[in-house]
Scaffold this active site. Structure first.
Site, PDB file in Angstrom:
ATOM      1  NE  ARG A 100      -3.721  -0.021   0.271  1.00  6.82           N
ATOM      2  CZ  ARG A 100      -4.809  -0.171  -0.464  1.00  6.82           C
ATOM      3  NH1 ARG A 100      -5.260   0.851  -1.196  1.00  6.82           N
ATOM      4  NH2 ARG A 100      -5.447  -1.324  -0.520  1.00  6.82           N
ATOM      5  CB  SER A 342      -3.622  -4.992   9.526  1.00  4.09           C
ATOM      6  OG  SER A 342      -4.467  -6.128   9.524  1.00  4.09           O
ATOM      7  CG  HIS A 344      -6.188  -0.743   3.500  1.00  2.00           C
ATOM      8  ND1 HIS A 344      -5.618   0.513   3.372  1.00  2.00           N
ATOM      9  CD2 HIS A 344      -7.137  -0.823   2.539  1.00  2.00           C
ATOM     10  CE1 HIS A 344      -6.214   1.162   2.383  1.00  2.00           C
ATOM     11  NE2 HIS A 344      -7.135   0.377   1.850  1.00  2.00           N
ATOM     12  CB  CYS A 345      -0.488  -2.090   5.740  1.00  2.00           C
ATOM     13  SG  CYS A 345      -1.143  -1.047   7.054  1.00  2.00           S
ATOM     14  CB  ILE A 346       0.141  -6.450   3.114  1.00  2.00           C
ATOM     15  CG1 ILE A 346      -1.157  -7.276   3.165  1.00  2.00           C
ATOM     16  CG2 ILE A 346       0.701  -6.267   4.497  1.00  2.00           C
ATOM     17  CD1 ILE A 346      -0.952  -8.702   3.647  1.00  2.00           C
TER      18      ILE A 346
END
Length: 353
Positions: A100, A342, A344-346
């Site tokens: 992200r 988490s 969304h970050c990946i």
């Protein structure tokens, strides 16, 4: 003159999603295997939202890895899927899994072409600078066969940018105006970059993000659009919630805000995970770090670390009543959280055009 571009909302239809696969044993140590298991559950929630026996299939997953061992582990994981053909593997010089932030932000041009924007990345203000993280955006844009425009006079990350697809952005001063990123930029300077890169007409500025967030207040941990004019944020859970003051300030700001179309925002709150610690310090655990897929919403919960499933269960139930998707899947993200984020970050969605 460059063609105007706009980032679609996350709930718009996707052709694919790019996801980082934990590859660096020296970074993840004992959490490498458990983090991979959580990523697998995330992938399953996107690909098979009705359960493995369902006929429903989600968007294609493009899994990005680095190195022979990571490839082997990813291939084994793919082999466990009911339909392995839906998961594609791409090798890239991946520093770590946070696509992200390091990957491109996909957008559409005025002519309807899929394009991408990318910003200068400096390891979240110089904290975690890994080899080749500044090359991932070009790599993924190349694999996706899209034209990438770089905005290298601006330092920022995709996790700092939350859009409604209609010209509204939510972000934080703590991140984008931080002296460790853009020390000489004003709000108006940042807004001008966002207009060129993502088609932003109205920016809603929040002040601070979560305690313990090494990203300096990424917005995808604190406030998310779920429909035009509708946003979710969190209220404190438990008497010892370390973010009680911050969360109250975020909610108050959003309740006074209007979007690019002049609508006053409808604000819905979910419980935060409460106080969750890693190595004795508050961790930036958040129910906001969900991913909106074509047929599902995958929501991070933290039962392994917190031992209390109540706030996660309540957060999922509230999202079910507020967000238009047929399937809602709670997946424990406690081990991914040890790396700092988490689901969304990946991940980074590739919209359909």
């Amino acid at each position: 003159m460059m063609t105007p571009r706009r980032q679609p909302a996350e709930w718009a239809h996707h052709d694919a999603v790019w996801i980082g696969w934990p590859s660096a044993a020296d970074l993840w140590e004992d959490n490498l295997g458990p983090a991979r298991a959580e990523v697998e559950d995330f992938v399953r929630g996107i690909l098979f939202p009705g359960g493995d026996g369902s006929d429903i299939r989600g968007e294609r997953v493009n899994l990005v890895y680095r190195g022979a061992e990571a490839k082997s582990a990813a291939e084994i994981m793919r082999g466990r899927l009911p339909d392995p053909s839906l998961l594609a593997l791409y090798e890239a010089p991946l520093g770590d899994i946070w696509l992200r932030d390091t990957g491109p932000v996909f957008a559409t041009s005025e002519t309807g072409e899929l394009v991408a924007s990318a910003f200068r990345f400096n390891g979240w203000g110089g904290k975690y600078q890994l080899p080749s993280d500044n090359k991932i955006a070009d790599e993924i844009a190349g694999h996706a066969n899209v034209r990438l425009r770089r905005f290298d006079d601006f330092t920022g990350e995709g996790g700092a940018l939350e859009v409604d697809g209609e010209g509204t952005l939510i972000t934080t001063r703590q991140c984008l105006l931080n002296k460790n990123r853009n020390p000489n930029m004003s709000e108006k300077d940042v807004e001008a970059v966002m207009k060129s890169a993502l088609g932003i007409e109205k920016t809603i500025w929040l002040d601070e993000g979560l305690v313990g967030d090494h990203t300096d207040g990424h917005v995808d941990n604190i406030a998310r659009f779920i429909a035009p004019g509708k946003v979710v944020c969190m209220h404190p859970f438990g008497d010892d919630d370390p973010n009680a003051k911050v969360l109250s300030a975020i909610e108050a700001t959003l309740r006074q805000a209007t979007d690019a179309n002049g609508r006053k925002l409808e604000v819905i709150t979910l419980p935060s995970p409460g106080r969750i610690e890693i190595d004795g310090e508050p961790a930036a655990a958040s129910h906001m770090n969900f991913y909106i897929a074509n047929h599902s919403v995958v929501i991070p919960v933290y039962g392994v670390l917190s031992g209390d499933s109540a706030p996660g269960i309540e957060a999922v139930e509230i999202l079910k009543s507020a967000l238009d998707r047929p399937h809602f899947i709670a997946v424990d993200s406690s081990h991914i959280l040890t790396g700092g984020g988490s689901f969304h970050c990946i991940s980074q969605q590739q919209p359909t055009v």
